[in-house]
Write a protein that holds these residues in place. Structure first.
Motif, PDB file in Angstrom:
ATOM      1  N   LEU A 230       0.021 -10.535  36.125  1.00  0.00           N
ATOM      2  CA  LEU A 230       1.269 -10.863  35.447  1.00  0.00           C
ATOM      3  C   LEU A 230       1.861 -12.145  36.018  1.00  0.00           C
TER       4      LEU A 230
ATOM      5  N   SER B 247      -0.599  -9.760  41.112  1.00  0.00           N
ATOM      6  CA  SER B 247      -1.889  -9.197  40.746  1.00  0.00           C
ATOM      7  C   SER B 247      -2.147  -8.011  41.665  1.00  0.00           C
TER       8      SER B 247
ATOM      9  N   SER C 213      -0.107  -3.335  33.998  1.00  0.00           N
ATOM     10  CA  SER C 213      -0.102  -4.365  32.952  1.00  0.00           C
ATOM     11  C   SER C 213      -0.526  -3.800  31.604  1.00  0.00           C
TER      12      SER C 213
ATOM     13  N   THR D  55       1.455 -12.688  30.863  1.00  0.00           N
ATOM     14  CA  THR D  55       0.238 -12.347  31.590  1.00  0.00           C
ATOM     15  C   THR D  55      -0.608 -13.606  31.738  1.00  0.00           C
TER      16      THR D  55
END
Length: 391
Positions: A193, A234, A242, A328
């Motif tokens: 993200l 991450s 996500s 993202t």
């Protein structure tokens, strides 16, 4: 014109599984792929060791707009069925964590196993074939730059657009629309993200720092490591959440999971009154993260000088850090694609299109997306197997 019983588009995990299954039933199977080598995603998975399934695989760990769809395939060909094949081929493996199974040495062992099974069934695998047309008359007719092929059954196993550098495309969606199948809007899943500049000011200097954390979105939460990057967040917990996140929503990070951070800080105020807040935070967090938070987001000074109210606010920042991602990192960094061909147009038992007899869709091309940790490979094996039993 060359004729077969089954044509499978895509020589990845799902396509090869479908091919070897159909071949065992005596079907004459052709596999076509535009790439020059089969199983590209298998080879890069799990850092080259292929996280090929998960011992804890269950339907509720898969996302779909039709949430019950995956149950049939996953129950008819389970993780233990695939594990039997792995064991039969004497491939050494180990459980890493959370039920995740990896090859001990190389992902090439899994690919070789699938190709050996295909070879035993006389599956015809043709690579570097670019498809220019697919039509349906008395049979499906596939036109490529190296020949024309036909079969009464056509299986679409070309995946989604995640990791385009590996040759991934949206071909499956174009083909589905041509045959009247609806498509749930594809989006990147299991993907890092990005964050807006306010959060990036804090996170960019922390690039490379990892921390145990719980990432939550709505009622869904995952506890694993998070990783700060030069663009945002991450790590396994972030990749997991996500898939559930939608633009505009906040995610909540608990970077002191299992600890009442406010109570801890107030307690340490009594025990270490002269210590700086950043020093006390380092008892709970990686040093660089503790220092960055203390300097940019939290009050300064020795513990004795900070009010209980300030320490409760600091603790709340640790246990309930709200971040609204800006987006993202897209399909280029997504491990899989969420969305895809609408499962309501397919039979959950066979993967066949309800309104187009003989057309099957399997694997990542379908609107079924698993958690991180071998779940998406298991969907490839399960959906490929049930289609292979039906073609």
């Amino acid at each position: 014109m060359q004729s077969f019983d089954v044509i499978i588009l895509g020589a990845g995990a799902a396509g090869l599984m479908c091919a070897l299954t159909a071949a065992k039933r005596g079907r004459r199977v052709l596999v076509l792929d535009h790439a020059d080598k089969p199983g590209a995603k298998i080879l890069i998975a799990g850092g080259g060791r292929c996280n090929f399934t998960n011992l804890e695989c269950a339907p509720e760990r898969f996302l779909s707009e039709n949430p019950h769809f995956a149950k049939s395939a996953l129950s008819r060909y389970t993780q233990f069925d695939f594990l039997e094949m792995v064991t039969r081929h004497r491939i050494p493996y180990h459980e890493k964590k959370l039920g995740q199974l990896f090859c001990d040495d190389t992902a090439l062992r899994i690919l070789r196993m699938l190709l050996d099974e295909c070879h035993d069934g006389a599956v015809d695998i043709r690579l570097s074939h670019r498809i220019s047309d697919v039509a349906r008359g008395d049979a499906f007719r596939v036109v490529t730059d190296k020949g024309v092929f036909e079969a009464p059954a056509l299986v679409v196993a070309t995946g989604g657009p995640s990791i385009p550098k590996m040759g991934a495309t949206g071909f499956a969606y174009d083909l589905a629309r041509r045959f009247g199948l609806p498509v749930v809007t594809p989006r990147p899943a299991l993907v890092p993200l990005t964050v807006a500049e306010d959060d990036l000011t804090l996170m960019r200097p922390l690039s490379g720092v990892s921390a145990d954390a719980t990432a939550a979105c709505g009622r869904t939460a995952f506890r694993e490591n998070i990783l700060f990057t030069h663009r945002g967040l991450s790590g396994p917990a972030i990749l997991q959440i996500s898939s559930y996140w939608r633009p505009g929503e906040a995610i909540t990070l608990d970077i002191a999971p299992g600890t009442d951070a406010a109570a801890h800080l107030i307690g340490r105020k009594q025990a270490r009154p002269k210590a700086e807040l950043k020093t006390v935070l380092a008892e709970l967090l990686p040093t660089r993260l503790a220092q960055a938070l203390a300097e940019q987001r939290l009050p300064q000074g020795a513990m004795a000088t900070l009010t209980d109210k300030a320490l409760r606010a600091a603790g709340d920042q640790l246990n309930r850090w709200q971040v609204v991602p800006s987006g993202t990192e897209g399909f280029a960094k997504a491990e899989v694609t969420a969305g895809g061909i609408d499962t309501r147009a397919l039979s959950s038992r066979t993967m066949e299109a309800r309104e187009v007899p003989g057309l099957f869709v399997i694997g990542e091309a379908v609107d079924v997306t698993g958690w991180l940790g071998g779940y998406n490979f298991q969907w490839a094996w399960s959906s490929g197997w049930v289609a292979g039993q039906a073609v």
